[in-house]
Design an enzyme around this catalytic site. Structure first.
Site, short mmCIF file in Angstrom:
data_model
loop_
_atom_site.label_atom_id
_atom_site.label_comp_id
_atom_site.label_asym_id
_atom_site.label_seq_id
_atom_site.Cartn_x
_atom_site.Cartn_y
_atom_site.Cartn_z
N HIS A 154 2.22 1.95 -3.50
CA HIS A 154 1.18 2.41 -4.31
C HIS A 154 1.24 4.02 -4.51
CE1 HIS A 154 -1.37 -0.53 -6.15
NE2 HIS A 154 -1.75 -0.99 -4.83
N GLU A 212 0.93 -1.21 0.05
CA GLU A 212 -0.04 0.03 -0.17
C GLU A 212 0.95 1.20 -0.05
OE1 GLU A 212 -2.91 -0.69 -0.65
OE2 GLU A 212 -2.53 -2.79 -0.09
N1 B3K Z 1 -6.37 -1.26 -4.45
C1 B3K Z 1 -6.86 -2.09 -3.54
C2 B3K Z 1 -7.99 -3.04 -3.93
C3 B3K Z 1 -9.13 -2.54 -4.18
C4 B3K Z 1 -10.23 -3.61 -4.73
C5 B3K Z 1 -11.41 -3.15 -5.03
N2 B3K Z 1 -12.36 -4.21 -5.02
C6 B3K Z 1 -5.80 -2.58 -2.65
C7 B3K Z 1 -4.56 -2.94 -3.34
O1 B3K Z 1 -4.34 -3.46 -4.36
O2 B3K Z 1 -3.55 -2.27 -2.81
ZN ZN Z 2 -2.51 -2.89 -4.99
#
Ligand code: B3K
Ligand code: ZN
Length: 855
Positions: A299, A296
């Site tokens: 990201h 995370e």
């Molecule tokens: N981006 C989110 C996942 C979202 C899921 C939506 N159903 C977590 C991740 O991949 O880091």
């Molecule tokens: Zn992700």
């Protein structure tokens, strides 16, 4: 049921939104059932879109209270999915649209949008939850700067960006200077306590770090915080990426549909991926916390600063971020062990998906419900594709491509074409053929034969790309095949070389060899393919003993075990002495990492065997797989019997708990030995281990061993007594009983647990603990009675109206149905049809069931 809500969205239909969003102001007057959301959206005509278009705003389950444009009321009424403002009513210059809506977080059980969990307000907006909060162009290519304020009695009030109020981040006024799409919006308000620290970035900025949890849980945050700080440092050192706000907050939430969410500056986590103490979390939990915290955080650059143009490009952020978190975990722990674990997951989840009715490309070109595409293909295969790119362009090429990517696309909503272009521009490589990895689904099958003449060794490679739903024909892919050669004494005579297979058939020669070598092919699992090569148990044992590539060393043992198991199942063969001897050598080789030895000792799982049998043209019989696997375990236990007690004793990890990879590896190997010992001593050693356990890994591991041999009733009762008040540990209590239930008892055990007063089925962790454990119990799920199929279908039908995302995800238990015999196929089809005929089925579950039935 096919209905207007099942309409497919197509990549080919992409058009830019007619307006840019310059600024967003949101005000929340929080109330459990009557939250008021006021939104002021400053729109500017988009020069990249044709002028004169209507404006369509997404909006679902919103009670519109007022609507105005530049202060003048508008009378438009929304429909089920949004609000259209005709072009005639829109100025040609910048304008402010203001809406006020009312929503009810407390009754929002979908855990999507703004909802309540344990008395706190929280949000989940990816992929399309923001439209349940306010009317908005809810698409990732519309990016805006946000200001957020809130009114509530809750002592902690958080949103994205930096706090603008006086209360050091706890007040309800926030400004996010970085333009972002709505899916990265987050808001939290609750009675929470912070576990705080700070990080000084490479340019010397001090960033406040907080992990917000329920009061009383502060003592469980240290590992997550440590993982966060290591992630921030690693991203600076390895990718040159610095954090870009004054504050980084994480909030742990008990009711959450997935693992975690990368909202800008305010990550929201499933509490099971934050809270850890040695007594309550296993080594796997620790590893997962470290990996997801990193994921995370990473990201922030790969996903947030550079986001996706549309949801078809999801792998742009997810594949890359998984790739980065895998690199990080390898650096923190062991690259060899991490690679093996990643490949185990890839095969178990992605190959399974790719081989069935739900197969789709890493970049799909159509979807009905985007939340159904957060899959192993997008994530794990998406990461493999990046690993292949790196293998093809080399480490330096990868680095310059990534530098260019961050440079060129910072602030963009980008595409896979943009991504490939930076590699082409940075390295001069033509990636036209490589792009097939993104657009064509399915796992390539690579077959290899070899010959040796006059000192020349030749590998003949052939690739086949099987048809998948909607894609009958495929082109050959470029497949990097890493190969090394060993001489008969086990020395490496040709070090790792990457062969590039680009044709359907291609041969590669190695000259000047004194004797026929033993090839080590697909080292490090250099491509996500199924490799077939006729070979002998002797050669596999030779590679297990001598291969210098740790992945292939393990792979040789794995393949040998599979061969033995498959012979046992298909022609009742006895357990091969070659395998027993080879496993003994590795298990007791103290020069090897205990975690590696533990992985080698672990037999392939039953679903994996079913997948392999199916791929080889057999119809898997779950009961036969189950008993053959147990028989093989018993043979191994007998073979190692005299050595096991000393091994178990030598691997004890007394003293204060160390969550590091080395200590975890010792615990894993010890549990592997205890599982074998249980076949010999009726569980005496495991019972002792349970009693003396000083970590959850040992306690839960010993309990699993006991349950697996049909014992452990007393420990199950004691465990509940001990952990009754810890939700996360109680999830383990539920899961273990289902996972280790005997095949003919699995459905009944599951049913009984669903009647337990603590089975809070609306909590996704608890639901998964029970229901996903049933589908994970291969022989139990596929029991010939069909009871487990019916039970799963009952629960999917019950959960769907409450939480369609989790229901749809759990339905993938049925995706393997075409593998099995006609009776089982008929039983599963009947359940899929029953679900499909349910009135009011969600778009989520409807799409999944429809795709599975179409096979
Ligand atoms: N981006 C989110 C996942 C979202 C899921 C939506 N159903 C977590 C991740 O991949 O880091
Ligand atoms: Zn992700």
């Amino acid at each position: 049921m096919s209905s207007p809500t099942q309409k497919a969205i197509l990549l080919a239909d992409y058009t830019p939104f007619p307006y840019l969003l310059d600024h967003v102001s949101l005000h929340f007057k929080l109330h459990p059932t009557q939250t008021r959301v006021t939104a002021k959206l400053l729109f500017v005509p988009n020069p990249a879109a044709p002028a004169g278009q209507d404006m369509r705003l997404d909006g679902e389950k919103l009670a519109l209270k007022s609507l105005s444009l530049n202060g003048k009321p508008l009378a438009h009424t929304p429909d089920e999915t949004g609000l259209t403002i005709p072009a005639a009513d829109l100025p040609k210059a910048p304008f402010t649209l203001e809406t006020e809506v009312e929503i009810s977080p407390q009754t929002n059980t979908s855990l999507d949008g703004l909802y309540m969990s344990g008395g706190m307000y929280c949000t989940q907006c990816e992929a399309q939850g923001f439209r349940k909060i306010t009317f908005y162009p809810d698409r990732p290519d519309v990016m805006a700067r946000f200001d957020v304020t809130m009114e509530t009695d809750m002592p902690v009030q958080l949103s994205n960006g930096n706090p603008t109020g006086p209360e050091n981040g706890r007040g309800g006024a926030w400004h996010d200077p970085w333009p972002k799409p709505a899916y990265l919006f987050a808001l939290v308000a609750g009675n929470l306590t912070a576990y705080s620290d700070h990080f000084t970035t490479m340019s010397g900025r001090r960033v406040a770090l907080n992990i917000y949890v329920r009061p009383g849980d502060e003592g469980k945050c240290a590992y997550a915080m440590d993982s966060l700080i290591r992630s921030m440092k690693w991203d600076e050192e390895v990718y040159g990426r610095e954090y870009d706000l004054d504050i980084f907050n994480i909030v742990a939430v008990d009711d959450f549909n997935m693992g975690a969410m990368e909202n800008k500056g305010l990550n929201i986590f499933n509490s099971k991926l934050v809270l850890a103490t040695p007594e309550s979390a296993t080594d796997d939990d620790y590893a997962r916390i470290e990996a997801v915290i990193a994921h995370e955080y990473f990201h922030n650059w790969t996903g947030n600063r550079i986001t996706c143009r549309d949801w078809f490009q999801l792998c742009l952020k997810e594949g890359l971020t998984v790739y980065r978190d895998q690199q990080f975990s390898g650096d923190m722990r062991s690259h060899a062990v991490k690679r093996i674990e990643d490949v185990l997951t890839l095969r178990a989840r992605q190959f399974r998906e790719d081989g069935g009715p739900l197969a789709h490309a890493v970049r799909p070109d159509s979807y009905v419900e985007i939340n159904n595409f957060y899959t192993a293909t997008i994530y794990e295969k998406g990461a493999e594709v990046i690993g292949m790119l790196k293998a093809l362009v080399g480490d330096a090429g990868y680095k310059s491509a990534l530098d260019l990517y961050f440079d060129r696309h910072d602030g963009d909503a980008a595409t896979i074409e943009d991504w490939l272009q930076v590699f082409a521009d940075a390295t001069g490589r033509d990636l036209t053929q490589f792009k097939h990895w993104y657009t064509q689904a399915g796992t390539p099958q690579v077959t290899i034969i070899d010959d040796f003449k006059n000192g020349t060794y030749t590998l003949h490679l052939e690739q086949k790309n099987p048809a998948t739903p909607g894609q009958p024909h495929k082109d050959p892919k470029v497949i990097p095949v890493a190969v090394g050669l060993l001489n008969p004494s086990g020395d490496e005579v040709v070090p790792t070389t990457v062969l590039e297979l680009t044709e359907s058939r291609q041969s590669f020669t190695f000259t000047g060899l004194a004797a026929r070598p033993t090839p080590s092919i697909l080292r490090g699992f250099s491509a996500p393919v199924i490799l077939t090569r006729e070979t002998t148990p002797t050669e596999r044992a030779f590679l297990l003993a001598h291969d210098t590539d740790p992945f292939n060393k393990w792979e040789a043992g794995r393949a040998l075990a599979k061969d033995v198991l498959i012979h046992k199942i298909t022609d009742g063969a006895a357990t091969a002495p070659d395998w027993l001897a080879a496993i003994e050598t590795v298990t007791f080789d103290e020069t090897l990492d205990p975690a590696f030895r533990a992985l080698t000792l672990r037999l392939p799982g039953e679903d994996d065997i079913a997948q392999t049998l199916h791929a080889a043209g057999h119809v898997p019989d779950p009961a036969a797989i189950h008993s053959a696997r147990r028989a093989m375990q018993a043979d191994l236990a007998q073979h190692l019997a005299p050595l096991l007690p000393a091994l178990i004793a030598s691997l004890a990890t007394p003293g204060p708990f160390d969550p590091g990879a080395v200590a975890a590896g010792r615990r894993a190997l010890r549990l592997g030995a205890l599982a074998l010992m249980a076949r010999l001593d009726g569980g005496a050693a495991a019972t002792a281990a349970y009693t003396s356990a000083n970590s959850m890994t040992e306690q839960m591991g010993a309990l699993a061993v006991l349950l697996d041999i049909g014992q452990g009733a007393a420990q199950i009762a004691a465990f509940r007594e001990q952990w009754q008040s810890d939700r996360l540990v109680m999830d383990k209590w539920f899961a273990l009983q289902v996972a280790y239930a005997a095949p003919d008892a699995a459905a009944a055990t599951t049913k009984a647990l669903t009647q337990d007063p603590d089975f809070d089925w609306k909590n996704p962790n608890r639901f998964r603990a029970v229901i996903a454990s049933l589908s994970g119990n291969h022989a139990g799920f596929h029991a010939a009675s069909g009871d487990s199929y019916r039970l799963l279908a009952d629960w999917l039908i019950k959960l769907d109206p409450v939480n369609p995302q989790t229901a749809a995800r759990m339905s993938t238990a049925f995706e393997t149905w075409p593998r099995y015999d006609a009776d089982r196929q008929a039983l599963i089809r009947a359940q899929l049809e029953r679900i499909n005929a349910t009135a009011g089925l969600s778009r989520n579950l409807g799409e999944m069931v429809g795709r599975m039935l179409a096979a």
